[in-house]
Design an enzyme around this catalytic site. Sequence first.
Site, PDB file in Angstrom:
ATOM      1  N   ASN A   1      40.449  48.086  36.630  1.00 47.72           N
ATOM      2  CA  ASN A   1      40.262  47.950  35.174  1.00 47.72           C
ATOM      3  C   ASN A   1      39.562  49.207  34.675  1.00 47.72           C
ATOM      4  OD1 ASN A   1      37.286  47.555  35.229  1.00 47.72           O
ATOM      5  ND2 ASN A   1      37.859  45.715  36.356  1.00 47.72           N
TER       6      ASN A   1
ATOM      7  N   THR B   1      50.410  42.399  37.415  1.00 45.82           N
ATOM      8  CA  THR B   1      51.121  41.104  37.473  1.00 45.82           C
ATOM      9  C   THR B   1      50.226  39.925  37.865  1.00 45.82           C
ATOM     10  OG1 THR B   1      51.805  41.311  39.794  1.00 45.82           O
ATOM     11  CG2 THR B   1      53.263  42.282  38.119  1.00 45.82           C
TER      12      THR B   1
ATOM     13  N   GLY C   1      40.987  40.051  42.497  1.00 46.74           N
ATOM     14  CA  GLY C   1      42.325  40.433  42.956  1.00 46.74           C
ATOM     15  C   GLY C   1      42.326  41.566  43.974  1.00 46.74           C
ATOM     16  N   VAL C   2      43.293  42.439  43.826  1.00 48.76           N
ATOM     17  CA  VAL C   2      43.438  43.530  44.797  1.00 48.76           C
ATOM     18  C   VAL C   2      42.254  44.503  44.685  1.00 48.76           C
ATOM     19  CG1 VAL C   2      44.927  45.018  43.363  1.00 48.76           C
ATOM     20  CG2 VAL C   2      45.155  45.053  45.855  1.00 48.76           C
ATOM     21  N   ASP C   3      41.720  44.655  43.497  1.00 49.66           N
ATOM     22  CA  ASP C   3      40.557  45.531  43.265  1.00 49.66           C
ATOM     23  C   ASP C   3      39.362  45.059  44.108  1.00 49.66           C
ATOM     24  OD1 ASP C   3      38.950  47.438  42.087  1.00 49.66           O
ATOM     25  OD2 ASP C   3      38.897  46.507  40.102  1.00 49.66           O
TER      26      ASP C   3
END
Length: 166
Positions: A23, A117, A31-33
């Site tokens: 972000n 997504t 999530g992936v972060d």
Amino acid sequence: MQIKIEIGDITTYEVDAIVNAANRTLLGGGGVDGAIHRAAGPELLKECKALNGCDTGEAKITQGYRLPSPYVIHTVGPIWKGGYQSEAVLLANCYRNSILLAEQKELRSMAFPAISTGAFQFPLDKAAGIAIDTVSEMLKQVKKVEKIIFVCFDDKTYQAYHQINA
Ligand code: AR6
């Protein structure tokens, strides 16, 4: 020149750079972060703090620290707002700018998650189409980057990419 679509956890990939769906703060998230920051260790957050955030569609690079990949390219996907806020262009910019940054650093292989997504709610089929089209076009233009893996975290995402690539 090679494009692969796989199911997996991007934090385990031994490529020159994995891409993070971050972000604008670049200070971590879910999530992936979140997974990338956990796997890389606290040094990653320290380096990210010095980057002063990142605009939507842009990309910034850091080291990978404890990850198997030496670099992380952080890009910020658009939040889906119904398709009226240039989301498609901004998502394409994420893929394009991440590859251009890798090319500048003379990297050869990269792995991408399905940017926007998850939490950002970009419709999966549209996003998969933009990802594959933009990456295919970019691979024709660059010299160093030659291998891109789309790492899908679930079967639904894997199927969406395969339908585009069929
Ligand atoms: N490996 C590969 N893909 C993954 C992994 C993983 N370890 N974990 C999740 N995904 P999201 P966004 C998939 O929400 O939509 C964060 O809080 C996931 O299943 O991670 O761009 C950031 O800080 C989905 O297919 O990213 C931002 O605030 C894809 O990665 C915001 O979420 C993207 O989902 C960004 O939202």
